[in-house]
Write an enzyme that holds these catalytic residues in place. Structure first.
Site, short mmCIF file in Angstrom:
data_model
loop_
_atom_site.label_atom_id
_atom_site.label_comp_id
_atom_site.label_asym_id
_atom_site.label_seq_id
_atom_site.Cartn_x
_atom_site.Cartn_y
_atom_site.Cartn_z
CE1 TYR A 176 -47.73 11.52 -18.73
CE2 TYR A 176 -48.19 11.86 -21.06
CZ TYR A 176 -48.61 11.86 -19.75
OH TYR A 176 -49.90 12.21 -19.44
CB THR A 189 -47.54 3.15 -20.32
OG1 THR A 189 -48.86 2.63 -20.53
CG2 THR A 189 -46.61 2.05 -19.84
CD GLU A 190 -51.08 8.43 -19.03
OE1 GLU A 190 -51.78 8.45 -20.07
OE2 GLU A 190 -51.58 8.32 -17.89
CB VAL A 191 -49.71 5.41 -25.69
CG1 VAL A 191 -49.78 5.52 -27.20
CG2 VAL A 191 -48.74 4.32 -25.29
#
Length: 286
Positions: A183, A251-253
């Site tokens: 997300y 970003t959020e992985v």
């Protein structure tokens, strides 16, 4: 006592500095500061386009603000290695792959003073990591068109770091929910939904996008579009709020997903950076 329990799990020099050294034949590498913790010196390095042109827009990529978020560091390095010259002559590229090297080695969120750099990006910051990056970027204010800050949301956020934060601050720990998937965090003060969507579309080809929870939220914030939430970046002292760039995102992985490999996580970060730069170049005036 907390600091005495932190142990080194990996080597910043072997993993990161060696990878940056391998880029020196194609990019300019500079030391923008250093950190000295318990007698150990950590150089802070930035990678720039060779042939920097002051008239071109700047594309900024930061990684490793939280040292334990591995793909933020290695995704940034992979991007430079594989695509760093894709837009030569169109934009200046500035990449800071590992903002927090001490935390990288200890797979931690905080620096040795139990300070989270990603709440302290401001002048006079108590975080040496944040202060050094703010100083590096100060001369570029008004010239950065796009800033993408590469992060991860991990299971350890909930099992370790949020309980530690509550303990540090003397507050009750309230359990949360870790989203399964990628997300983005947009800026409440400067939302750019089309920019975020372009990144989501690119990353969806590499890994899955996080759904909202039962409350329509991701980590406690309303999902404003598929895979997108918003934070007040500058007000909260977050890295992506430093420059006042037109286009910003975090970003959020999710590396702990059974549906994602470490390489997929790196590839997702690379896809996000490439999409962010392409969109910014195609829409320089918003």
């Amino acid at each position: 006592m907390w600091r005495s329990r932190q142990t080194k799990h990996r080597d910043f020099r072997d993993d990161v500095l060696s990878a940056i050294d391998a880029l020196r034949d194609r990019f300019d590498v500079s030391e923008y500061g250093s950190l000295d913790y318990d007698g150990e010196r950590f150089p802070l390095l930035a990678v720039r386009s060779r042939g920097w042109q002051d008239g071109l827009p700047v594309m900024l990529v930061t990684g490793g603000v939280h040292g334990y978020e591995t793909s933020g560091v290695h995704g940034a390095l992979q991007f430079v290695r594989e695509h760093g010259n894709d837009h030569a002559g169109q934009a200046n590229l500035l990449v800071v792959p590992c903002v927090s090297p001490w935390a990288y080695e200890r797979i931690h969120r905080w620096n040795p003073d139990a300070i989270d750099p990603n709440r302290n990006f401001r002048e006079g910051s108590p975080s040496g990591e944040a202060a050094a990056l703010v100083a590096l970027l100060a001369p570029l204010r008004g010239r950065v068109l796009m800033h993408i800050d590469l992060h991860e949301t991990t299971d350890s956020d909930e099992s370790e770091f949020r309980p530690a934060l509550a303990a540090r601050d003397g507050k009750a720990y309230e359990p949360g929910e870790i989203p399964d998937g990628f997300y983005l965090v947009d800026d409440t003060a400067n939302p750019q939904p089309e920019f975020q969507q372009a990144i989501i579309d690119a990353v969806a080809k590499v890994t899955h996008i996080a759904p909202a929870d039962a409350n329509g939220e991701i980590i406690g914030s309303p999902m404003v579009a598929p895979g997108v939430i918003e934070y007040a970046l500058k007000e909260l002292g977050l890295c992506a709020g430093i420059t006042g760039a037109r286009y910003t995102t975090t970003t959020e992985v999710y590396p702990d997903s059974p549906r994602a490999t470490p390489q997929q996580c790196n590839d997702a970060q690379v896809a996000a950076v490439r999409a962010a730069i392409a969109y910014a170049l195609a829409h320089p005036a918003g």
